[in-house]
Design a protein around this motif. Structure first.
Motif, PDB file in Angstrom:
ATOM      1  N   VAL A  71       0.852  -1.322  -0.093  1.00  0.00           N
ATOM      2  CA  VAL A  71      -0.183  -0.175   0.175  1.00  0.00           C
ATOM      3  C   VAL A  71       0.981   1.184  -0.062  1.00  0.00           C
ATOM      4  O   VAL A  71       1.772   1.396   0.811  1.00  0.00           O
ATOM      5  CB  VAL A  71      -0.976  -0.001   1.379  1.00  0.00           C
ATOM      6  CG1 VAL A  71      -1.773   1.112   1.411  1.00  0.00           C
ATOM      7  CG2 VAL A  71      -2.120  -1.155   1.255  1.00  0.00           C
ATOM      8  N   GLY A  79      -6.776   1.229   6.417  1.00  0.00           N
ATOM      9  CA  GLY A  79      -7.478  -0.137   6.185  1.00  0.00           C
ATOM     10  C   GLY A  79      -7.426  -0.787   4.877  1.00  0.00           C
ATOM     11  O   GLY A  79      -8.095  -1.637   4.728  1.00  0.00           O
ATOM     12  N   GLY A  81      -4.626  -2.497   3.461  1.00  0.00           N
ATOM     13  CA  GLY A  81      -3.980  -3.571   3.556  1.00  0.00           C
ATOM     14  C   GLY A  81      -5.142  -4.604   4.075  1.00  0.00           C
ATOM     15  O   GLY A  81      -5.229  -5.901   3.640  1.00  0.00           O
ATOM     16  N   THR A  82      -5.828  -4.287   5.293  1.00  0.00           N
ATOM     17  CA  THR A  82      -6.893  -5.191   5.818  1.00  0.00           C
ATOM     18  C   THR A  82      -7.973  -5.608   4.702  1.00  0.00           C
ATOM     19  O   THR A  82      -8.107  -6.739   4.758  1.00  0.00           O
ATOM     20  CB  THR A  82      -7.569  -4.425   6.935  1.00  0.00           C
ATOM     21  OG1 THR A  82      -6.261  -4.041   7.981  1.00  0.00           O
ATOM     22  CG2 THR A  82      -8.314  -5.454   7.701  1.00  0.00           C
ATOM     23  N   ASN A 108       9.713  -7.262   9.779  1.00  0.00           N
ATOM     24  CA  ASN A 108       8.491  -6.440   9.633  1.00  0.00           C
ATOM     25  C   ASN A 108       7.487  -6.695  10.671  1.00  0.00           C
ATOM     26  O   ASN A 108       6.418  -7.329  10.426  1.00  0.00           O
ATOM     27  CB  ASN A 108       8.064  -6.811   8.171  1.00  0.00           C
ATOM     28  CG  ASN A 108       7.189  -5.669   7.534  1.00  0.00           C
ATOM     29  OD1 ASN A 108       6.528  -4.856   8.288  1.00  0.00           O
ATOM     30  ND2 ASN A 108       6.862  -5.914   6.277  1.00  0.00           N
ATOM     31  N   ARG A 110       5.045  -4.548  11.736  1.00  0.00           N
ATOM     32  CA  ARG A 110       3.713  -4.071  11.352  1.00  0.00           C
ATOM     33  C   ARG A 110       3.031  -4.883  10.773  1.00  0.00           C
ATOM     34  O   ARG A 110       2.017  -5.286  10.769  1.00  0.00           O
ATOM     35  CB  ARG A 110       4.060  -2.593  10.804  1.00  0.00           C
ATOM     36  CG  ARG A 110       2.995  -2.067  10.710  1.00  0.00           C
ATOM     37  CD  ARG A 110       2.821  -0.578  10.064  1.00  0.00           C
ATOM     38  NE  ARG A 110       1.651  -0.397   9.422  1.00  0.00           N
ATOM     39  CZ  ARG A 110       1.898   0.651   8.549  1.00  0.00           C
ATOM     40  NH1 ARG A 110       2.997   1.187   8.393  1.00  0.00           N
ATOM     41  NH2 ARG A 110       0.829   0.986   7.922  1.00  0.00           N
TER      42      ARG A 110
END
Ligand code: COA
Length: 152
Positions: A71, A79, A81-82, A108, A110
């Motif tokens: 992203v 949101g 990515g979700t 990574n 996150r």
């Protein structure tokens, strides 16, 4: 999506932006991946004519594998990515896959948190998986009820 030269160029530009020029895949392997139409799906999110995010996956008989997700930094934390991951999880369910998996850099945090929030579990380490020799964690999200039961 049916990859066109325009899509390819947008995707490569976004990869460069996200990874600050250091792409995890070579330009050639990225383009080769995008040309695949069989058992492969790329979903892209555009705002007007700007590509802001994408996800790619391969679908095998029993397993789906997320090959890439990114992203744009400007649009992260909103949101997207979700949304893209949930969409691919649903596609894997629709295809009756038992699980969906991915690899993520061990450092990574996150992305690892995002995946674990969505039900992915770390399974094993792939040593020196990335070009800079950083290890990858393989993560799996089980989709079939009997598989979940077997593991509990
Ligand atoms: C990993 C990535 C795809 C997530 O996309 P995204 O659109 O930012 O994801 P979301 O907006 O759905 O946010 C996911 C989580 O990250 C958190 N987050 C978002 N922006 C953040 C920031 N700047 N710092 C810390 N956490 C942040 C969100 O709060 C959310 O967590 P929450 O559900 O606990 O609130 C995106 O960060 C990215 O492209 N990163 C670079 C490429 C990469 O690492 N790809 C993964 C390769 S395996």
């Amino acid at each position: 999506m049916q990859a066109t030269d325009n899509n390819n160029s947008d995707l490569l530009d976004l990869e460069r932006e996200v990874y600050k020029g250091e792409m995890p895949w070579s330009s050639f392997s990225f383009k080769t991946e995008l040309q695949k139409t069989k058992n492969s799906l790329y979903v892209v999110v555009y705002q007007a004519s700007t590509l802001v995010g994408f996800i790619g996956a391969r679908f095998l008989t029993r397993e789906a594998h997320i090959t890439n997700i990114a992203v744009s930094p400007v649009f992260q934390g909103r949101g997207i990515g979700t949304f893209l991951l949930n969409l691919m999880i649903q596609k894997a369910r629709d295809n009756k896959c038992e699980c969906i998996s991915l690899e993520v850099r061990i450092d990574n945090d996150r992305a690892k948190k995002l995946y674990s929030d969505l039900g992915f579990e770390a399974t094993f380490i792939r040593k020196n998986y990335y070009q800079d020799d950083v290890d990858a964690v393989n993560m799996v999200c089980w989709l079939m009820p009997h598989k979940l039961k077997e593991r509990s």
